[in-house]
Design a protein around this motif. Structure first.
Motif, PDB file in Angstrom:
ATOM      1  N   GLU A   1      27.391  18.590 122.135  1.00  0.00           N
ATOM      2  CA  GLU A   1      27.799  19.782 121.228  1.00  0.00           C
ATOM      3  C   GLU A   1      28.508  19.269 120.142  1.00  0.00           C
ATOM      4  O   GLU A   1      28.525  20.110 118.987  1.00  0.00           O
ATOM      5  N   ALA A   2      29.533  18.529 120.106  1.00  0.00           N
ATOM      6  CA  ALA A   2      30.235  18.149 119.141  1.00  0.00           C
ATOM      7  C   ALA A   2      29.183  17.677 117.793  1.00  0.00           C
ATOM      8  O   ALA A   2      29.593  17.881 116.923  1.00  0.00           O
ATOM      9  N   LEU A   3      28.433  16.690 118.220  1.00  0.00           N
ATOM     10  CA  LEU A   3      27.187  16.292 117.083  1.00  0.00           C
ATOM     11  C   LEU A   3      26.701  17.569 116.499  1.00  0.00           C
ATOM     12  O   LEU A   3      26.382  17.677 115.161  1.00  0.00           O
ATOM     13  N   TYR A   4      26.217  18.547 117.177  1.00  0.00           N
ATOM     14  CA  TYR A   4      25.472  19.666 116.913  1.00  0.00           C
ATOM     15  C   TYR A   4      26.673  20.601 115.921  1.00  0.00           C
ATOM     16  O   TYR A   4      26.007  21.084 114.769  1.00  0.00           O
ATOM     17  N   LEU A   5      27.872  20.566 116.178  1.00  0.00           N
ATOM     18  CA  LEU A   5      28.890  21.223 115.368  1.00  0.00           C
ATOM     19  C   LEU A   5      29.096  20.532 114.164  1.00  0.00           C
ATOM     20  O   LEU A   5      29.103  20.923 112.931  1.00  0.00           O
ATOM     21  N   LEU A   6      28.961  19.168 114.022  1.00  0.00           N
ATOM     22  CA  LEU A   6      29.357  18.233 112.733  1.00  0.00           C
ATOM     23  C   LEU A   6      27.852  18.345 111.900  1.00  0.00           C
ATOM     24  O   LEU A   6      28.200  18.068 110.805  1.00  0.00           O
ATOM     25  N   ARG A   7      26.944  18.363 112.536  1.00  0.00           N
ATOM     26  CA  ARG A   7      25.822  18.050 111.720  1.00  0.00           C
ATOM     27  C   ARG A   7      25.149  19.518 111.431  1.00  0.00           C
ATOM     28  O   ARG A   7      24.219  19.733 110.598  1.00  0.00           O
ATOM     29  N   GLY A   8      25.322  20.392 112.302  1.00  0.00           N
ATOM     30  CA  GLY A   8      24.647  21.790 112.077  1.00  0.00           C
ATOM     31  C   GLY A   8      23.419  21.659 112.890  1.00  0.00           C
ATOM     32  O   GLY A   8      23.025  20.633 113.262  1.00  0.00           O
ATOM     33  N   THR A   9      22.562  22.857 112.964  1.00  0.00           N
ATOM     34  CA  THR A   9      21.272  23.016 113.476  1.00  0.00           C
ATOM     35  C   THR A   9      20.540  23.826 112.545  1.00  0.00           C
ATOM     36  O   THR A   9      21.115  24.040 111.396  1.00  0.00           O
ATOM     37  N   GLU A  10      19.416  23.859 113.025  1.00  0.00           N
ATOM     38  CA  GLU A  10      18.218  24.714 112.097  1.00  0.00           C
ATOM     39  C   GLU A  10      18.849  26.192 112.061  1.00  0.00           C
ATOM     40  O   GLU A  10      18.661  26.605 110.933  1.00  0.00           O
ATOM     41  N   THR A  11      19.727  26.684 112.830  1.00  0.00           N
ATOM     42  CA  THR A  11      20.192  27.953 112.593  1.00  0.00           C
ATOM     43  C   THR A  11      21.441  28.135 112.390  1.00  0.00           C
ATOM     44  O   THR A  11      22.135  29.152 112.152  1.00  0.00           O
ATOM     45  N   THR A  12      22.285  26.896 112.528  1.00  0.00           N
ATOM     46  CA  THR A  12      23.814  27.164 112.281  1.00  0.00           C
ATOM     47  C   THR A  12      24.238  25.889 111.326  1.00  0.00           C
ATOM     48  O   THR A  12      23.972  24.719 111.634  1.00  0.00           O
ATOM     49  N   PRO A  13      25.186  26.576 110.251  1.00  0.00           N
ATOM     50  CA  PRO A  13      25.532  25.391 109.283  1.00  0.00           C
ATOM     51  C   PRO A  13      26.551  24.218 110.190  1.00  0.00           C
ATOM     52  O   PRO A  13      27.212  24.790 111.220  1.00  0.00           O
ATOM     53  N   PRO A  14      26.798  23.331 109.830  1.00  0.00           N
ATOM     54  CA  PRO A  14      27.912  22.396 110.383  1.00  0.00           C
ATOM     55  C   PRO A  14      29.384  22.932 109.907  1.00  0.00           C
ATOM     56  O   PRO A  14      29.534  23.598 108.944  1.00  0.00           O
TER      57      PRO A  14
END
Length: 143
Positions: free
Chosen positions: A42-55
């Motif tokens: 989850e931390a990596l998703y927050l730091l890198r962002g996802t297709e639908t969410t910016p970092p």
């Protein structure tokens, strides 16, 4: 650098510890944004962002637990230290693990510190005071 907002990323799966960190920071009048991830993935998703969410904005400091589901703290450290966009991030391990192998491996990933979580609330606050002093040093080096 005036008015630059400094962010904290707390990577922790225990809701009580999350509450203790937030409560301690409020008590210290640190009202900076705190982003919470419940595991390394989850931390990596927050730091890198996802297709639908910016970092999230790059955190000045990451507080990292070791023992978490899906991706533990050491796996997270391995991942960010091999990522050119994230390898520079300052990490302090805040965990219950006093296993020598965890401590040695964390320092091999260049953590800024390895702190054992105290059980007593007043001791927890003392630990957060020490982390706050380190965070203030981080602020000065990013100015």
């Amino acid at each position: 650098m005036a008015n630059k907002e400094l962010h904290l990323l707390l990577v922790e799966d225990d809701d009580i510890d999350i509450l203790n960190v937030k409560r301690s920071l409020r008590k210290l009048n640190l009202l900076n944004p705190i982003h919470v991830a419940h595991d390394g993935l989850e931390a990596l998703y927050l730091l890198r962002g996802t297709e639908t969410t910016p970092p999230i904005p790059s955190p000045t400091l990451i507080l990292l637990d070791i023992n978490m589901p899906r991706m533990n703290g050491l796996e997270f450290l391995r991942e960010i230290r091999s990522d050119q966009q994230l390898h520079h991030l300052s990490v302090v391990v805040l965990t219950t693990s006093d296993e020598e192998r965890d401590i040695v491996e964390a320092y091999q990933f260049h953590v800024a510190g390895y702190i054992l979580k105290p059980v007593l609330p007043e001791k927890f606050f003392e630990v957060m005071v020490a982390i706050e002093k380190y965070w203030k040093l981080c602020e000065k080096t990013t100015s």
